[in-house]
Design a protein around this motif. Sequence first.
Motif, PDB file in Angstrom:
ATOM      1  N   SER A  63      39.445  50.495  40.092  1.00 24.18           N
ATOM      2  CA  SER A  63      38.565  51.387  39.333  1.00 24.18           C
ATOM      3  C   SER A  63      37.917  50.695  38.136  1.00 24.18           C
ATOM      4  O   SER A  63      36.999  51.249  37.514  1.00 24.18           O
ATOM      5  CB  SER A  63      39.328  52.623  38.870  1.00 24.18           C
ATOM      6  OG  SER A  63      40.394  52.265  38.015  1.00 24.18           O
ATOM      7  N   LYS A  64      38.376  49.484  37.819  1.00 28.23           N
ATOM      8  CA  LYS A  64      37.791  48.718  36.714  1.00 28.23           C
ATOM      9  C   LYS A  64      36.767  47.701  37.219  1.00 28.23           C
ATOM     10  O   LYS A  64      36.254  46.894  36.446  1.00 28.23           O
ATOM     11  CB  LYS A  64      38.896  47.998  35.944  1.00 28.23           C
ATOM     12  CG  LYS A  64      39.914  48.953  35.321  1.00 28.23           C
ATOM     13  CD  LYS A  64      41.056  48.190  34.659  1.00 28.23           C
ATOM     14  CE  LYS A  64      42.109  49.152  34.119  1.00 28.23           C
ATOM     15  NZ  LYS A  64      43.261  48.433  33.531  1.00 28.23           N
ATOM     16  N   GLY A  65      36.473  47.760  38.525  1.00 28.04           N
ATOM     17  CA  GLY A  65      35.521  46.820  39.111  1.00 28.04           C
ATOM     18  C   GLY A  65      34.102  47.060  38.646  1.00 28.04           C
ATOM     19  O   GLY A  65      33.792  48.082  38.017  1.00 28.04           O
ATOM     20  N   ASN A  66      33.212  46.136  38.980  1.00 27.71           N
ATOM     21  CA  ASN A  66      31.819  46.268  38.534  1.00 27.71           C
ATOM     22  C   ASN A  66      30.808  46.027  39.652  1.00 27.71           C
ATOM     23  O   ASN A  66      29.626  45.844  39.385  1.00 27.71           O
ATOM     24  CB  ASN A  66      31.544  45.309  37.365  1.00 27.71           C
ATOM     25  CG  ASN A  66      31.884  43.867  37.713  1.00 27.71           C
ATOM     26  OD1 ASN A  66      32.063  43.520  38.872  1.00 27.71           O
ATOM     27  ND2 ASN A  66      31.972  43.031  36.689  1.00 27.71           N
ATOM     28  N   VAL A  67      31.277  46.036  40.913  1.00 25.45           N
ATOM     29  CA  VAL A  67      30.359  45.873  42.045  1.00 25.45           C
ATOM     30  C   VAL A  67      30.098  47.257  42.641  1.00 25.45           C
ATOM     31  O   VAL A  67      30.972  47.868  43.246  1.00 25.45           O
ATOM     32  CB  VAL A  67      30.933  44.929  43.116  1.00 25.45           C
ATOM     33  CG1 VAL A  67      29.961  44.823  44.294  1.00 25.45           C
ATOM     34  CG2 VAL A  67      31.197  43.557  42.526  1.00 25.45           C
ATOM     35  N   THR A  68      28.891  47.755  42.430  1.00 26.99           N
ATOM     36  CA  THR A  68      28.530  49.082  42.920  1.00 26.99           C
ATOM     37  C   THR A  68      28.248  49.037  44.415  1.00 26.99           C
ATOM     38  O   THR A  68      27.638  48.095  44.921  1.00 26.99           O
ATOM     39  CB  THR A  68      27.288  49.604  42.181  1.00 26.99           C
ATOM     40  OG1 THR A  68      27.584  49.714  40.785  1.00 26.99           O
ATOM     41  CG2 THR A  68      26.853  50.959  42.707  1.00 26.99           C
TER      42      THR A  68
END
Length: 349
Positions: A63-68
């Motif tokens: 949930s802390k990822g940054n790949v949409t």
Amino acid sequence: MKKSIAVIFGGQSSEHEVSCLSATNIFDGLDTNKYEVHRIGITKDGRWLYVEDVETFYDGSWSKGNVTAVISPDRKDAGIWKFSGERREVIPVDVIFPILHGRYGEDGCIQGLFELSGIPYVGGDVISSAVSMDKISTKIFADNVGVRQAAYVADTTKDDSGIAALIEEAEKKLGYPVFVKPSNAGSSVGVSRANNREELQEAIRLAKKHDSRVLIEENICGREVECAVLGGWEPEASKVGEILAAAEFYDYDDKYINSQSKTVFDPDLPEEVKETIRTRAVEIFKAVNAFGLARVDFFVEKDTNEVIFNEINTMPGFTNISMYPKLWECMGIDKFKLIDKLIELAYER
């Protein structure tokens, strides 16, 4: 050639955590020799993220990822649109498995997106999902097929202005105790039992925190049983499972968290009662135009053994303690075969 499958989990509903638990079982049950698995997690605040490293899923850090990553409704470029900075990658998808429970995932919202994309997906369509998620609507559909269900009073006002009249109607028609439920919240969230007027007023206010429309039902003194349905145009019913809840009633914690709750497979009931449960489960499944899978819940009245319909869930829990996969496992269909069958059904529709 492997099929490309997008598994969508998480979501913005109160059942976010359960969806993640269900997704664990799905990921463990997908044969990687058959499927190329793409994981899309929806955070509690509504971000869609591509989960590339499966370890981030298992430790919760996804949930802390940054790949949409989103499902595109554009049929020319149907599939997953994955964004890394300003770069967009289109990943073709053969089938979508939305293991999402509750609001926005099980109520027809996301199913509308899938319909626009033209990609086959597991589970009910827009209408069947919306009707089954909304308890008042389900009541109306069940009435139309003549299935016995608990007597009820419905409140569709948008605020608290109708509570006094609602309580008066419930007392006159149902008496005490009663169960109070948000019409469109899912999985026993916001559900409570009321034994008197003061408790009923408080229960209605609690339910309205989850949905403006509220259902009040008579108390049924009986055994709680469930039946799993699997299939398309000609669905089949599983054996019957019985709930032995640790709490006063089979609430959210009982279903997914409380290990003291017990489930009994093929309980000690007359064969004709079990066959009635299985028949009614299929009838309800067809009445709401469900497809693929559903869990249908009933009461068996204590003194008469009469079968009384409770509710239907079109994307039931898929955790390692959930009734739906367990019932099919008892019939020789393990989660690998079950997931394969659900994907086949997505193509069939």
